[in-house]
Design an enzyme around this catalytic site. Structure first.
Site: not given
Ligand code: GLU
Length: 483
Positions: A251-253
């Site tokens: 994910s973006k994280r």
């Protein structure tokens, strides 16, 4: 049957590595089967879609060498087709208007939650009478169109990656919304994802739908739509997701998710596409890890794609990238290094191209990523440098000053230094100072670069000699150790 596959990204963000990897599998399958690879931009979500994301997706695919044969087609230019399909389904009695308000649906969800039931629509407007409908219309309610889902149905298909996949109609959340009226629109112009995809895939004669496993539930719904529209169902293949190092969906994280991120990190497109292929697929000869897209296409089949998620491992990507870098010819390397050098402020436009190419060839084996180029070449461009502690320790050893001093003498006596001169001088100093050749070489390297390790010493010296920098550095080192 001719193979036609597609990639259907939504332009709501930059080209994501997951989408790019799906594109790789589609590209490979199309090329393995002499098929056609279609690009379709799913831009019906007007609020989140942006033209710059479409540009980013297109340029990212091109950069990776994943050229498409048809398209890009844009869903926003095909709205009349979705509208016609919605009408067909209404006419067939397979879809109907639902007038439930958001509040009523919220209430339904709350009740289901309280009863520990899975959330879903309870099909309450499936059989409204004409009077009921008129009543709702008179209240000013705008309906959505729902497609009937038979909860007794078992939907199963032969997935090319996962074998038989089965899904129960009762697990699809009730009759599904396929369209709603757009603002100021009396017809059902705003088709939703599942309907638009099916209409497009039918219209574009897509034979194989290859996409991520997060779409499996959509596939079950879409199969019902194919049946309702009387169309042939394509072959489905659901590829594994790309996971982060903890085994969770990337994910973006995780910091790096878009192809742009990987480009900026200094990866070569050929290496990245090679690595993405390995995220879920192995070459029949599993020891072969470095291959071009064409080589992979010659062997590619969906049956060999793994079911299990694939972890993104930047160490492996580094390893693959470094192998590609080491194989590149000096002129190509120089072109690739140029922007990094310029950004670092080195006036490479004014430097002899042959010298730059030699430097590129010398340092390439020490790089994992293009971004490492400054760290590995700065010592050739900058006047000052620091001596590492281990280099200083070596330089301070007894006898080293005499070694450096004799090298300086040799350099001063020669106009310029060629490879044979360099080797002869090292030999001569070794002999006359009665030391080991290794000590002479280490002293030389430490004096020239401030380090004890680095690329080929003779080539390093010759390049610095061309700039006249060897004399200065040797003298500077001697002054420092004799002080
Ligand atoms: N627009 C969808 C996505 O970006 C496409 C899914 C599909 O391939 O059908 O996930």
């Amino acid at each position: 049957m001719s193979v036609r596959v597609r990639i259907a990204p939504s332009p709501t963000g930059n080209l994501h590595i997951g989408t790019a990897r799906t594109a790789v599998f589609n590209w490979l399958y199309a090329h393995a089967k002499q098929g056609t690879f279609v690009l379709r931009i799913e831009d019906t979500d007007e609020a989140r879609s942006r033209p710059e994301y479409t540009d980013n997706i297109k340029s990212g695919l091109e950069w990776l060498g994943l050229n498409w044969d048809e398209g890009p087609f844009f869903q926003t230019q095909r709205l009349d087709k979705y509208q016609a399909a919605v009408q067909t389904l209404i006419d067939k009695g397979l879809a109907y208007p639902c007038y439930c308000s958001p509040e009523e649906l919220d209430e339904l969800r709350e009740t289901q939650k309280a009863q520990n039931k899975a959330p879903g629509y309870d099909n309450r407007h499936r059989n409204l009478s004409d009077e009921d409908k008129q009543k709702f219309e008179a209240e000013g309610r705008k309906p959505v169109i729902r497609f009937k889902i038979d909860s007794d149905r078992n939907i199963s298909w032969q997935d090319s990656i996962r074998d038989t996949v089965s899904w129960s109609g009762s697990d699809l959340g009730g009759d599904m919304v396929i369209a709603r009226a757009a603002e100021g629109d009396e017809s059902y112009g705003q088709a939703l994802y599942n309907l638009a995809v099916v209409v497009d895939d039918i219209d574009m004669n897509i034979s194989h739908v290859i996409r991520g496993e997060d779409h499996i539930a959509n596939t079950a719904k879409q199969i019902l739509l194919y049946e309702a529209l009387g169309a042939e169902i394509p072959v489905f293949a659901h590829s594994p997701l790309i996971l982060n190092t903890e085994g969770k969906k990337l994910s973006k994280r995780d910091g790096v998710t878009s192809i742009d991120d990987f480009r900026k990190m200094g990866f070569l497109p050929e290496a990245l596409v090679n690595y993405m292929t390995l995220l879920g697929w192995t070459f029949p000869d599993s020891t072969k890890e470095i291959f071009t897209l064409d080589e992979a296409a010659a062997e590619f089949d969906l049956e060999r794609v793994n079911k299990a998620g694939a972890k993104l491992d930047c160490d492996i990507l580094d390893l693959i990238n470094s192998q590609y870098l080491h194989e590149l010819p000096a002129d190509k390397l120089t072109d690739l290094f140029f922007p990094y050098w310029k950004e670092a402020g080195y006036e490479v436009d004014k430097i002899d191209r042959a010298w730059l190419e030699k430097l590129a060839a010398l340092t390439a084996p020490t790089l994992n990523r293009l971004t490492d180029v400054i760290k590995e070449t700065s010592v050739f461009f900058e006047d000052s440098f620091n001596y590492s502690d281990e280099a200083m320790d070596l330089l301070k050893q007894e006898g080293v000053a005499a070694v450096v001093s004799e090298i300086i003498e040799g350099v001063n006596n020669a106009e310029s230094i060629a490879e044979e001169d360099a080797k002869a001088l090292i030999k001569q100093v070794t002999k006359s100072q009665k030391v080991k050749k290794g000590l002479v070489m280490r002293s030389l390297r430490a004096s020239l670069t401030g380090e004890l390790h680095g690329p080929d010493l003779t080539q390093t010296w010759l390049l610095l000699n061309k700039l006249g920098a060897d004399k200065t550095r040797l003298q500077q080192t001697l002054d420092k150790i004799s002080a």
